[in-house]
Design an enzyme around this catalytic site. Structure first.
Site, PDB file in Angstrom:
ATOM      1  N   PRO A 149       0.826  -1.196   0.000  1.00 58.62           N
ATOM      2  CA  PRO A 149       0.000   0.000   0.000  1.00 58.62           C
ATOM      3  C   PRO A 149       0.863   1.249   0.000  1.00 58.62           C
ATOM      4  CG  PRO A 149      -0.237  -1.271   2.035  1.00 58.62           C
ATOM      5  CD  PRO A 149       0.959  -1.744   1.348  1.00 58.62           C
ATOM      6  N   GLU A 150       0.521   2.164  -0.873  1.00 64.98           N
ATOM      7  CA  GLU A 150       1.201   3.451  -0.927  1.00 64.98           C
ATOM      8  C   GLU A 150       0.256   4.496  -0.326  1.00 64.98           C
ATOM      9  OE1 GLU A 150       3.007   4.003  -4.826  1.00 64.98           O
ATOM     10  OE2 GLU A 150       2.946   1.850  -5.173  1.00 64.98           O
ATOM     11  N   HIS A 161      -3.829 -15.171   7.626  1.00 67.16           N
ATOM     12  CA  HIS A 161      -2.642 -14.450   8.080  1.00 67.16           C
ATOM     13  C   HIS A 161      -2.973 -13.425   9.157  1.00 67.16           C
ATOM     14  CE1 HIS A 161      -0.436 -16.455   4.945  1.00 67.16           C
ATOM     15  NE2 HIS A 161      -1.329 -16.045   4.057  1.00 67.16           N
TER      16      HIS A 161
END
Length: 278
Positions: A2-3, A92
């Site tokens: 993610p940016e 996860h």
DNA sequence: ACTAGCACCTGATCGC
DNA sequence: TGCGATCAGGTGCTAG
């Protein structure tokens, strides 16, 4: 992964669902989910009430009704999901924060993301103090960013990704900003004028704004908002992930080249390397 | 003081 | 079908 646009989308989602709530229980399910820099165990924030959620670049932090903050970085594959307590654990799932009938879950396939307890110094967590202002920050000053950028003796894409120069830009938006600026990713900064660097930073800000308006870029479910929604900016990408396709501006064939364990995507026809020195 | 390179992980995909 | 190589949105340490 993610940016800035993706992290900001997550921040907004978290703001809606978590502000005003208390961490009623905290379970850490994987040791790598806690940063080594954490000044206390994550579990020590049990009972804290969330007052606000802030961001600088790709760093997020939860401001609480106590001096400490909960800092989060999503790394390459981290995500936050708001889920009903009864919902089955994700494969996860790394940290579970009980909010009442819902849970805030931190899920992270590759475990490059982390949470930590930290203190604020001048309003910023100490672990993020080295991170430069991002172009969305009201305190961002273009002229200062240009000077810092031009002080780097390296390739233009390296500086664009350097979070101590300008924060928030990652591999996708770096390639897109360079394309918009008609710059080769390996162009040397020494050859760029102040105004060219300013144009590049302006383009980075613009492409990230447009992406944010679309909820970010989702290639798969490794990036989704806190409610599970994908972002739709992928369809607007000009070069990233489009090796072999035609440049939307000049029709040239988009190329992918190796770039420090990763890739750069660009159009060789309209992003020339720049005049080679005499 | 600076920069390049790689390590840190899991999983999907591709070529043989 | 299997197996190794390669690649994926990031950051930070360390060697030079």
């Amino acid at each position: 992964m993610p940016e800035l646009p993706e992290v900001e989308t997550v921040r907004r989602g978290l703001s809606q669902h978590v502000i005003g709530k208390k961490f009623k229980s905290i379970d850490v399910l994987h040791p790598r989910a806690t940063s080594l820099k954490s000044i206390a165990p994550i579990q020590s924030l049990r009972g804290a009430k969330v007052k606000n959620i802030a961001r600088r670049g790709k760093f997020l932090w939860f401001e609480l009704d106590r001096p400490e903050v909960l800092v989060a970085h999503l790394g390459m594959s981290g995500q936050f999901l708001i889920q009903p307590k009864a919902k089955t654990d994700e494969k996860h799932l790394r940290v579970r924060l009980g909010l009442g009938s819902d849970e805030l879950r931190f899920i992270d396939q590759r475990t490059f993301g982390w949470l930590s307890v930290d203190q604020l110094i001048d309003g910023v967590p100490s672990c993020a103090r080295h991170i430069a202002l991002d172009p969305f920050d009201p305190k961002f000053v273009m002229k200062n960013a240009v000077v810092k950028f031009r002080s780097k003796k390296t390739q233009v894409k390296k500086a664009l990704l350097d979070q101590e120069v300008i924060s928030g830009v990652g591999n996708i938006y770096a390639d897109e900003s360079l394309w918009r600026s008609k710059l080769h990713p390996e162009a040397r900064i020494e050859k760029l004028s102040d105004s060219k660097v300013e144009e590049l930073i302006t383009n980075a800000h613009e492409v990230m704004s447009e992406a944010l308006a679309q909820g970010g870029t989702s290639f798969d479910d490794l990036y989704i908002n806190v409610n599970g929604q994908s972002g739709y900016f992928e369809r607007s990408l000009a070069v990233y992930g489009r090796e072999g396709e035609s440049c939307p501006r000049c029709g040239g064939q988009i190329r992918r080249i190796a770039f420090s364990n990763r890739s750069s995507h660009f159009c060789p026809k309209c992003q020339p390397r720049g005049k080679s020195r005499a």
